[in-house]
Motif scaffolding. Sequence first.
Motif, short mmCIF file in Angstrom:
data_model
loop_
_atom_site.label_atom_id
_atom_site.label_comp_id
_atom_site.label_asym_id
_atom_site.label_seq_id
_atom_site.Cartn_x
_atom_site.Cartn_y
_atom_site.Cartn_z
N VAL A 146 0.83 -1.21 0.00
CA VAL A 146 0.00 0.00 0.00
C VAL A 146 0.87 1.26 0.00
CG1 VAL A 146 -1.71 1.30 1.32
CG2 VAL A 146 -1.92 -1.18 1.11
N LEU A 147 1.89 1.28 0.83
CA LEU A 147 2.72 2.48 0.93
C LEU A 147 3.51 2.71 -0.36
CD1 LEU A 147 4.06 2.18 4.59
CD2 LEU A 147 2.39 3.81 3.70
N GLY A 148 3.91 1.64 -1.04
CA GLY A 148 4.62 1.81 -2.30
C GLY A 148 3.77 2.50 -3.35
N LEU A 149 2.49 2.10 -3.44
CA LEU A 149 1.59 2.75 -4.39
C LEU A 149 1.35 4.20 -4.00
CD1 LEU A 149 -0.24 2.57 -6.84
CD2 LEU A 149 -2.06 1.68 -5.35
N ALA A 150 1.15 4.46 -2.69
CA ALA A 150 0.94 5.83 -2.23
C ALA A 150 2.18 6.69 -2.51
CB ALA A 150 0.61 5.83 -0.74
N ASP A 151 3.34 6.11 -2.33
CA ASP A 151 4.60 6.81 -2.59
C ASP A 151 4.67 7.27 -4.05
OD1 ASP A 151 7.23 7.63 -2.82
OD2 ASP A 151 8.10 5.81 -2.00
N ASP A 152 4.43 6.34 -4.97
CA ASP A 152 4.52 6.68 -6.39
C ASP A 152 3.46 7.69 -6.80
OD1 ASP A 152 6.70 5.03 -6.86
OD2 ASP A 152 5.45 3.29 -7.28
N LEU A 153 2.25 7.55 -6.28
CA LEU A 153 1.18 8.48 -6.64
C LEU A 153 1.47 9.88 -6.13
CD1 LEU A 153 -1.99 6.26 -6.06
CD2 LEU A 153 -1.13 7.11 -8.26
N ALA A 154 1.96 9.98 -4.89
CA ALA A 154 2.26 11.30 -4.33
C ALA A 154 3.39 11.97 -5.10
CB ALA A 154 2.62 11.17 -2.84
N TYR A 155 4.43 11.21 -5.40
CA TYR A 155 5.53 11.78 -6.17
C TYR A 155 5.06 12.20 -7.55
CZ TYR A 155 9.88 12.29 -8.67
OH TYR A 155 10.89 12.79 -9.45
N GLY A 156 4.29 11.34 -8.21
CA GLY A 156 3.80 11.66 -9.55
C GLY A 156 2.92 12.89 -9.56
N ALA A 157 2.09 13.05 -8.52
CA ALA A 157 1.25 14.25 -8.44
C ALA A 157 2.11 15.51 -8.33
CB ALA A 157 0.31 14.15 -7.25
N GLY A 158 3.21 15.41 -7.57
CA GLY A 158 4.11 16.55 -7.47
C GLY A 158 4.77 16.88 -8.80
N VAL A 159 5.17 15.84 -9.54
CA VAL A 159 5.77 16.08 -10.86
C VAL A 159 4.76 16.79 -11.77
CG1 VAL A 159 6.68 14.98 -12.94
CG2 VAL A 159 7.36 14.14 -10.69
N LEU A 160 3.53 16.29 -11.79
CA LEU A 160 2.52 16.89 -12.65
C LEU A 160 2.26 18.34 -12.29
CD1 LEU A 160 -0.06 13.96 -12.90
CD2 LEU A 160 1.23 14.96 -14.79
N LEU A 161 2.08 18.62 -11.00
CA LEU A 161 1.81 20.00 -10.60
C LEU A 161 2.99 20.90 -10.91
CD1 LEU A 161 -0.12 21.97 -9.28
CD2 LEU A 161 0.90 21.40 -7.07
N GLY A 162 4.21 20.43 -10.66
CA GLY A 162 5.38 21.24 -10.97
C GLY A 162 5.48 21.54 -12.46
N CYS A 163 5.18 20.55 -13.29
CA CYS A 163 5.22 20.78 -14.74
C CYS A 163 4.16 21.78 -15.19
CB CYS A 163 5.04 19.46 -15.48
SG CYS A 163 6.45 18.32 -15.34
N LEU A 164 2.97 21.68 -14.61
CA LEU A 164 1.89 22.60 -14.97
C LEU A 164 2.21 24.02 -14.51
CD1 LEU A 164 -1.23 20.40 -14.17
CD2 LEU A 164 -0.33 21.01 -16.42
#
Length: 565
Positions: free
Chosen positions: A478-496
């Motif tokens: 569970v934590l591995g999936l949450a880790d990747d999703l949180a990081y990916g959300a940060g990448v997306l927001l930073g790019c936008l």
Amino acid sequence: MRTGPKLADPPADLAVPPGCRLRPDPGTRWLADRSVLLGGSPPRLLRLTPTGAALAWHLLAGRPVRDRAEGRLARLLLDRGLAHLVTGPLPPLSVAVVVPVRDDPEGLDGLLDRLLDDTPGEHGQPGAEAVRPLVHEVLVVDDGSIDPSALRAVLQRHAPRSGAPGRLRLLRRPTPGGPGQARNLGAAASRAEVLVFVDADVALPGPPTSWLPPLLAHFADPALGALAPRVRAAPPERAPNRPLADALAAYEAIRGPLDRGGRPGPVGAGRAVPFVPSTVLLVRRAALVHVGGFAPALRVGEDVDFVWRLDRAGWRVRYDPTRSVAHRSRDRLGPWLAQRFRYGTSAAPLAERHPGALAPLALGPAQAAAALALADGAVPLALGALGVGVARVARQLPSGPGRIRLALALSAAGQRAAAAQAARTLRGPWAPLALALWALAPRARPALAAAVLLPSLADARRALATEGRPGAAARALVLGLADDLAYGAGVLLGCLRRAHLAPLRPAWAPRSGLSPRGGLGRPRAGKDSGGRAGGSRQSPTSPLQLLAAARPEDVGSGRGTGAVQ
């Protein structure tokens, strides 16, 4: 910080000094009757003349460098990651420790307990007796703490143990500027030749004499600009009233954001160790001044940017996991996820500063064709594309027995690394794309499901192997999936925010099925590579991102060495 007069770049072919010794990297191997070396970081072939092969054989066997010609060949072996420096006596260097801190008096108190412990080192340890006078000052930089009096009280308690007057000093920024600016302030207040940056939330393994001399010994190499030890996650406390905190700590032990793994090597974008965090970072002052210190504009990812600027300026950066420190992880889920999210937001600023270094993954024609075929359910076509990749790698290898077997092994390793990277990317910054494909392309659903589940299963397997409890495997999943999703959300927001999409675009390796450059994805910690730090998720070049890197190549030889074809 004040940079002073601009210094010249260190020569790219700076010879390793006479008397230094090398040891081969575990992945280095001889091919073609000891005329070709395979390995390094990124892995590639190094073709040698008979004279060069004989010299390389003796250097890798441990014979000291004798002259400039051998020193230039030794430099090539070090820079390619084919060998590592065997450290010797401690060079005569002055050393200052710089501790950036903000509102963490408890962490600072524990850190100073170790830093000011002048217990002699172990008998026979290189330079242990000389460490105390080298660490002639400890500079604590308060980065705009809300309660600066708490930090002052900590320093007052430790002042009697500091020895010489002025050895322990407190500097203060009136407003928070981030750890990079705090480090710059501390560096500007010191004239020591080597600056040891240590975060306040680090648990050192003992007094400086127990871990610092072997790291300082690397600075006998005049080209070395920075060096980092391994940063492990602090072990869980196993307190009955802290189940979530212990679960987070246990997860970080298998996939920590700062742990670069157990394999040493040169550091730089596209290498097996693409960056090192500044959690504990030893920096030659001349190198820091040359590149202008840490970038003041970056609040996250400033350490990744700093290391890459050193590398680009010609300074060598190395990672030495033979010494390690422990780092406290976040003990609550909200701050833990927020940290991952913040790491992701730095991808776009870093990509602007370092074009081409932060692609989420790199694919060659064979890998891309195999991925498309699998997404469409055409397994035979995917296998055929992978077979083309194996044939390309085989053509790049020298002829001889075992060539096809080696090509298969290299290709399999590369495909595993590429698949793992693609899966992490789909679970992270490409999650919206994965959801769209799930809705619009039913035939792609099995491949998408595998991409989502396989990394979690790998996390669960490592947790089970480490802790031996099914509950630990479930938490890691569970934590591995949450880790990747949180990081990916940060990448997306930073790019936008910055309208910069480079961290979302894959890189293309047209010459072969493997890429010489990695992406943003993070390999697992605890193996030969580590996690993200400071926002970057630059992946190491895998054994078969050897694809383009493993092609036979002629490299320039040192003047008069006749070593390299």
